[in-house]
Design a protein around this motif. Sequence first.
Motif, PDB file in Angstrom:
ATOM      1  N   LEU A 106       0.831  -1.208   0.000  1.00  9.43           N
ATOM      2  CA  LEU A 106       0.000   0.000   0.000  1.00  9.43           C
ATOM      3  C   LEU A 106       0.866   1.259   0.000  1.00  9.43           C
ATOM      4  O   LEU A 106       0.552   2.247  -0.681  1.00  9.43           O
ATOM      5  N   TYR A 115       2.299   1.659  -3.488  1.00 10.27           N
ATOM      6  CA  TYR A 115       1.225   2.060  -4.399  1.00 10.27           C
ATOM      7  C   TYR A 115       0.953   3.560  -4.260  1.00 10.27           C
ATOM      8  O   TYR A 115       0.854   4.295  -5.255  1.00 10.27           O
ATOM      9  N   TYR A 158      -3.213  -7.195  -3.241  1.00  8.60           N
ATOM     10  CA  TYR A 158      -4.652  -7.066  -3.472  1.00  8.60           C
ATOM     11  C   TYR A 158      -5.423  -8.230  -2.867  1.00  8.60           C
ATOM     12  O   TYR A 158      -6.515  -8.050  -2.322  1.00  8.60           O
ATOM     13  N   ASP A 216     -12.763  -3.230   0.981  1.00  8.71           N
ATOM     14  CA  ASP A 216     -11.829  -2.340   0.289  1.00  8.71           C
ATOM     15  C   ASP A 216     -11.816  -2.559  -1.223  1.00  8.71           C
ATOM     16  O   ASP A 216     -11.321  -1.702  -1.967  1.00  8.71           O
ATOM     17  N   TYR A 217     -12.304  -3.689  -1.671  1.00 10.04           N
ATOM     18  CA  TYR A 217     -12.142  -4.036  -3.085  1.00 10.04           C
ATOM     19  C   TYR A 217     -12.771  -3.022  -4.025  1.00 10.04           C
ATOM     20  O   TYR A 217     -12.228  -2.716  -5.083  1.00 10.04           O
ATOM     21  N   PHE A 237     -10.601  -0.005  -4.923  1.00  5.34           N
ATOM     22  CA  PHE A 237      -9.429  -0.429  -5.682  1.00  5.34           C
ATOM     23  C   PHE A 237      -9.824  -0.853  -7.097  1.00  5.34           C
ATOM     24  O   PHE A 237      -9.127  -0.538  -8.063  1.00  5.34           O
ATOM     25  N   THR A 264      -8.521   0.851 -10.636  1.00 13.10           N
ATOM     26  CA  THR A 264      -7.845   0.016 -11.629  1.00 13.10           C
ATOM     27  C   THR A 264      -8.545   0.113 -12.975  1.00 13.10           C
ATOM     28  O   THR A 264      -7.904   0.248 -14.026  1.00 13.10           O
ATOM     29  N   LEU A 321      -5.432   5.059  -0.443  1.00 14.62           N
ATOM     30  CA  LEU A 321      -4.310   4.172  -0.145  1.00 14.62           C
ATOM     31  C   LEU A 321      -3.687   4.501   1.207  1.00 14.62           C
ATOM     32  O   LEU A 321      -3.367   3.597   2.000  1.00 14.62           O
TER      33      LEU A 321
END
Length: 498
Positions: free
Chosen positions: A376, A379, A417, A424-425, A428, A432, A462
Amino acid sequence: MSQATSPASPASGPSSPRVARDFYADLMRASQTSRAGFLAERERWLRGVPVDGREELLFEFEMLLRAVERYLNLTAVVDAKDRPLVTRDFHEELVDVRDAMDRAIRVARHLQDPDSDQKMVFRKYVETQLADDRVRRALIEEELDQETPPESLFVLREDLDALRNLLDHLLQLPTARLNLFQDLGKLALKEIVLNRYFRPFRPLEFRVEYDRLRSVRLLDTLAPMAEESRAVFTTAFLGLFRLLHYLAYVDAEGTPPAPRRVRVLLALVRSETHALATWMHADLSPKAGSKPLQAAALRAARDLAKESERIGREVLAHVDKEPEAPARAAAAFTQLLRAQVVALVEALAPNGGLTDGVFDTLVSPQDAALRLRKDLWVYAQLCRTAEGCLRAEDVPAAERALDALKSFLAYFHDGGYQLLRYADYDAFDRFTALLVELPWPPEGPGIRARLAEDLRRFSQTLESTFHAVSRRTLLQGRGFDRQEAEALRDRFVSTLSR
């Protein structure tokens, strides 16, 4: 392995940016065949359910549905050699099924949004009060269409409630013969399998909501493999961890006597262990790659089949007479499955340095949190770098920064991931999708300004996720290794100076 799923390397250059993909999500969706559209809609619904632990509740619900479906198959509960079927009393098995259905109904209520649930209950009441058959028929058809996941869940809950009430009356009979058990099984199977959004998963069919490999060692072992071998070994590990997930519910109640539904869950574990062993023998071994890996797959298949049969014969056969039998069976299955996970990892990565406690070391939640925290941070650093280049209108540097970021995404999807929490998905995934669908290279000051703002906002996400992970109890006393994180970052930002 394809370029999209291989781990990023320091040599990844700006001339060949890669589209990041979640290999594991792709594999799971491929297992769902024609149902992928319904399941994607259900996943969107689940993300909006305002209940803590919603994905775990959904897992338990579908596990119970699958267990009931399997338990009502005669081969899962009886041994014809023990007693002729036509003279057998299935009263005890019906008690088991009744308890599993009762728990499934309670879990479904937790998943149902209170407002929509009240509306559907009221609509059901209105339906019973209407004198006009045409209107009543229209309401019934609208309900059975199951156009949304909440409606589908409500229909299934109502069906289970009706079956539970039926069971309450059937259990008052002095005996429950074979034909009664079979007919109940037909009714339950039809209601469960015909449900649109909550039909239980098949063996080796996985869900992105709760089937994730959260072992750093395992993820790193699988990442560099050739795609075909990686796919079959990933399937094997997902199957083994799914069974271990089932077993967590067998022991969830603590001391004996165990709830009656535990017998239903153990029948499911035994059945799917056998199915997994058969698949390993027929599918995993031929595609495993080298001869040592093929041999390891065959050994795992043999051990699963042989030991599950022994547990059924020596432990489960006495479940009616020994209160400790369910716990002993769960412990034996757990030991068996963990041993196969470790054996396959050691076959894939000989001399991998697994320490004492082997399985616990392999699935260490502390290692997972440390890896996620590091990823994280990197990122966020890459996002900030790309944002700065875009705001400075340094287009060549911005393109190199975005190439590095997209290269990192391939690495991130293979590791960090998978260690995120389900909640949290969504954030993200949205970022993406934005990044990989962007016209390449991003042209025009307007597009670059919007992208810079998107990078700024996601950097904040993040950083907040990084701090949330850092506050986890299991990381107390474990300082952040900035030097190690910077080394990982430099693998990707080194392209900026070229």
